[in-house]
Design a protein around this motif. Structure first.
Motif, PDB file in Angstrom:
ATOM      1  N   GLN A  85       0.833  -1.209   0.000  1.00  0.00           N
ATOM      2  CA  GLN A  85       0.000   0.000   0.000  1.00  0.00           C
ATOM      3  C   GLN A  85       0.865   1.255   0.000  1.00  0.00           C
ATOM      4  OE1 GLN A  85      -2.542  -0.509   3.439  1.00  0.00           O
ATOM      5  NE2 GLN A  85      -4.171  -1.448   2.229  1.00  0.00           N
ATOM      6  N   TYR A  86       1.905   1.231   0.796  1.00  0.00           N
ATOM      7  CA  TYR A  86       2.812   2.378   0.849  1.00  0.00           C
ATOM      8  C   TYR A  86       3.455   2.618  -0.514  1.00  0.00           C
ATOM      9  CZ  TYR A  86       6.748   5.283   2.422  1.00  0.00           C
ATOM     10  OH  TYR A  86       7.663   6.290   2.585  1.00  0.00           O
ATOM     11  N   SER A  87       3.909   1.540  -1.159  1.00  0.00           N
ATOM     12  CA  SER A  87       4.523   1.658  -2.475  1.00  0.00           C
ATOM     13  C   SER A  87       3.518   2.170  -3.500  1.00  0.00           C
ATOM     14  CB  SER A  87       5.080   0.301  -2.921  1.00  0.00           C
ATOM     15  OG  SER A  87       5.713   0.401  -4.161  1.00  0.00           O
ATOM     16  N   PHE A  88       2.297   1.678  -3.429  1.00  0.00           N
ATOM     17  CA  PHE A  88       1.255   2.133  -4.354  1.00  0.00           C
ATOM     18  C   PHE A  88       1.024   3.632  -4.206  1.00  0.00           C
ATOM     19  CE2 PHE A  88      -3.184   3.225  -5.178  1.00  0.00           C
ATOM     20  CZ  PHE A  88      -3.342   2.781  -6.480  1.00  0.00           C
ATOM     21  N   LEU A  89       0.910   4.109  -2.980  1.00  0.00           N
ATOM     22  CA  LEU A  89       0.659   5.531  -2.738  1.00  0.00           C
ATOM     23  C   LEU A  89       1.818   6.389  -3.247  1.00  0.00           C
ATOM     24  CD1 LEU A  89      -0.908   5.297   0.834  1.00  0.00           C
ATOM     25  CD2 LEU A  89      -2.075   6.109  -1.232  1.00  0.00           C
ATOM     26  N   LEU A  90       3.046   5.891  -3.130  1.00  0.00           N
ATOM     27  CA  LEU A  90       4.196   6.656  -3.602  1.00  0.00           C
ATOM     28  C   LEU A  90       4.244   6.740  -5.126  1.00  0.00           C
ATOM     29  CD1 LEU A  90       7.208   5.632  -1.324  1.00  0.00           C
ATOM     30  CD2 LEU A  90       5.618   7.528  -1.062  1.00  0.00           C
ATOM     31  N   HIS A  91       3.726   5.724  -5.812  1.00  0.00           N
ATOM     32  CA  HIS A  91       3.837   5.664  -7.274  1.00  0.00           C
ATOM     33  C   HIS A  91       2.584   6.087  -8.022  1.00  0.00           C
ATOM     34  CE1 HIS A  91       7.211   3.034  -6.053  1.00  0.00           C
ATOM     35  NE2 HIS A  91       7.771   3.452  -7.167  1.00  0.00           N
ATOM     36  N   VAL A  92       1.441   6.110  -7.349  1.00  0.00           N
ATOM     37  CA  VAL A  92       0.187   6.367  -8.069  1.00  0.00           C
ATOM     38  C   VAL A  92       0.066   7.819  -8.510  1.00  0.00           C
ATOM     39  CG1 VAL A  92      -1.263   6.977  -6.064  1.00  0.00           C
ATOM     40  CG2 VAL A  92      -2.271   5.803  -8.054  1.00  0.00           C
ATOM     41  N   GLY A  93       0.771   8.743  -7.872  1.00  0.00           N
ATOM     42  CA  GLY A  93       0.692  10.146  -8.262  1.00  0.00           C
ATOM     43  C   GLY A  93       1.089  10.355  -9.710  1.00  0.00           C
ATOM     44  N   ALA A  94       2.139   9.685 -10.146  1.00  0.00           N
ATOM     45  CA  ALA A  94       2.580   9.799 -11.533  1.00  0.00           C
ATOM     46  C   ALA A  94       1.503   9.313 -12.485  1.00  0.00           C
ATOM     47  CB  ALA A  94       3.856   8.994 -11.736  1.00  0.00           C
ATOM     48  N   LEU A  95       0.847   8.224 -12.122  1.00  0.00           N
ATOM     49  CA  LEU A  95      -0.217   7.668 -12.957  1.00  0.00           C
ATOM     50  C   LEU A  95      -1.393   8.648 -13.040  1.00  0.00           C
ATOM     51  CD1 LEU A  95      -0.582   4.927 -14.450  1.00  0.00           C
ATOM     52  CD2 LEU A  95      -1.986   4.200 -12.514  1.00  0.00           C
ATOM     53  N   LEU A  96      -1.748   9.244 -11.916  1.00  0.00           N
ATOM     54  CA  LEU A  96      -2.841  10.217 -11.887  1.00  0.00           C
ATOM     55  C   LEU A  96      -2.516  11.430 -12.760  1.00  0.00           C
ATOM     56  CD1 LEU A  96      -3.618  10.020  -8.078  1.00  0.00           C
ATOM     57  CD2 LEU A  96      -5.201   9.377  -9.903  1.00  0.00           C
ATOM     58  N   LEU A  97      -1.273  11.886 -12.687  1.00  0.00           N
ATOM     59  CA  LEU A  97      -0.858  13.023 -13.503  1.00  0.00           C
ATOM     60  C   LEU A  97      -0.948  12.677 -14.988  1.00  0.00           C
ATOM     61  CD1 LEU A  97       0.424  15.830 -13.896  1.00  0.00           C
ATOM     62  CD2 LEU A  97       2.662  14.737 -13.643  1.00  0.00           C
ATOM     63  N   ALA A  98      -0.465  11.496 -15.362  1.00  0.00           N
ATOM     64  CA  ALA A  98      -0.499  11.077 -16.765  1.00  0.00           C
ATOM     65  C   ALA A  98      -1.930  10.989 -17.278  1.00  0.00           C
ATOM     66  CB  ALA A  98       0.208   9.730 -16.925  1.00  0.00           C
ATOM     67  N   VAL A  99      -2.829  10.473 -16.457  1.00  0.00           N
ATOM     68  CA  VAL A  99      -4.241  10.381 -16.856  1.00  0.00           C
ATOM     69  C   VAL A  99      -4.839  11.768 -17.002  1.00  0.00           C
ATOM     70  CG1 VAL A  99      -6.544   9.636 -16.133  1.00  0.00           C
ATOM     71  CG2 VAL A  99      -4.600   8.085 -15.874  1.00  0.00           C
ATOM     72  N   ASP A 100      -4.589  12.634 -16.034  1.00  0.00           N
ATOM     73  CA  ASP A 100      -5.149  13.990 -16.075  1.00  0.00           C
ATOM     74  C   ASP A 100      -4.674  14.765 -17.298  1.00  0.00           C
ATOM     75  OD1 ASP A 100      -6.930  14.148 -14.039  1.00  0.00           O
ATOM     76  OD2 ASP A 100      -5.853  15.672 -12.896  1.00  0.00           O
ATOM     77  N   GLU A 101      -3.422  14.544 -17.699  1.00  0.00           N
ATOM     78  CA  GLU A 101      -2.871  15.238 -18.865  1.00  0.00           C
ATOM     79  C   GLU A 101      -3.098  14.462 -20.157  1.00  0.00           C
ATOM     80  OE1 GLU A 101      -1.966  18.253 -18.781  1.00  0.00           O
ATOM     81  OE2 GLU A 101      -2.107  18.362 -16.597  1.00  0.00           O
TER      82      GLU A 101
END
Length: 336
Positions: A85-101
């Motif tokens: 879960q900790y690893s997911f939270l650290l890495h998911v921000g990049a995925l969210l940014l890519a989706v938003d853009e």
């Protein structure tokens, strides 16, 4: 406490966005959505740096939308947060940014690079990437040199995926299934995409070029970067950051031309890409030079879907530091 709220804050030169995740009393992580927590709320939480979504040395140019920092805010007294879960939270921000853009190609690249991180959270990941899943799958399968033989198997099976899946094409296909409406018994994968792009009101996707090293535009990068480094060294004791800002501004200003070449003797479905010549810019002149092509299969899909479309809206989106070193070194945003 076992439950609580977690915030992922993504800050770029243009804006800051905060995404919220909740954790139930049983320890299940769920996505809440975009939010606006108060400064006091964040100040009382632990803040850790999110994992970078790219290695900076890989890129010569990124648009301002992707020049972002990621921070993860966690409850100060969080308990039983497991490593996954900790690893997911650290890495998911990049995925969210890519989706938003709407950088579907970056979404695919992140799924490939972080396969082990996202594999245990597939239902959540499928929900997050769904808005760009079709375009991400198209760019991943039919852009670059990766090839589409693996996807053919995934497409023919047309089966649900299970948690733990790491095949990028399978993950993207699962997220895109509702929009693509696959019918393997009657259509090939290419025919499915032709139908999708034909029926779409518009499209907006990111995709890499092929054959860049065989065309003159790449040579201008080296000339331009050498001039920029010399200028930065000259202004080192003054303000060398001004040179870097100017270089980014020049890359931002480059115009691109993506157009069909039905007269091409090797491929009548060819779609070529030309970009403002950097060497010419150094001389105060304005001209474009050939930078490469869309991969043949992807170009054929677009041409067959829209045979009357000869010019595509486009923008230089990402530029790798060494176009001869890794796939998708020159990435364009293409839209109608």
């Amino acid at each position: 406490m076992a439950n609580g709220m977690f915030y992922v804050k993504i800050e770029s030169p243009k804006n800051a966005t905060v995404y919220a995740f909740s954790r139930s009393v049983t320890g299940i992580l769920d996505y809440v959505g975009k939010t606006t927590p108060t400064g006091d709320e964040l100040s009382q939480m632990q803040c850790v740096d999110g994992s970078a979504y790219f290695t900076p040395s890989w890129y010569t140019y990124l648009p301002s939308e992707l020049r972002a920092t990621v921070c993860v805010y966690m409850p100060s007294n969080v308990e039983n947060l497991d490593a996954s879960q900790y690893s997911f939270l650290l890495h998911v921000g990049a995925l969210l940014l890519a989706v938003d853009e709407r950088d579907g190609l970056l979404v695919a690249e992140l799924l490939r690079r972080r396969a082990a991180v996202f594999a245990n959270f597939l239902p959540l990941v499928l929900h997050l990437i769904k808005p760009v899943a079709v375009e991400a799958l198209f760019a991943y399968v039919y852009g670059g040199f990766r090839g589409d033989s693996g996807f053919e198997q995934v497409y023919k099976a047309n089966a649900p995926i299970a948690t733990g899946e790491t095949d990028v094409a399978a993950i993207l296909f699962a997220a895109a299934r509702d929009m693509l409406k696959p019918n393997p018994e009657k259509e090939s994968p290419e025919e499915m995409f032709i139908r999708y792009f034909r029926e779409a009101d518009s499209f907006d996707f990111t995709i890499g070029l092929v054959g860049a090293t065989n065309h003159p535009w790449v040579a201008g990068i080296e000339t331009f970067e050498s001039a920029a480094k010399a200028a930065a060294a000259f202004h080192f004791f003054d303000d060398s950051t001004k040179v870097a800002v100017k270089s980014l501004a020049i890359y931002d200003s480059l115009s691109t031309k993506v157009q069909a070449e039905p007269y091409n003797p090797h491929d009548h479905n060819a779609i070529s890409v030309s970009i403002d010549d950097l060497g010419a810019k150094l001389k105060g002149m304005q001209s474009k030079s050939k930078a490469g092509y869309l991969r043949a299969t992807g170009a054929a899909i677009l041409r067959k879907a829209r045979p009357n479309l000869f010019a595509y809206g486009s923008k230089l989106w990402r530029l790798g530091a060494d176009p001869s070193f890794f796939e998708n070194s020159i990435v364009l945003r293409i839209h109608t």
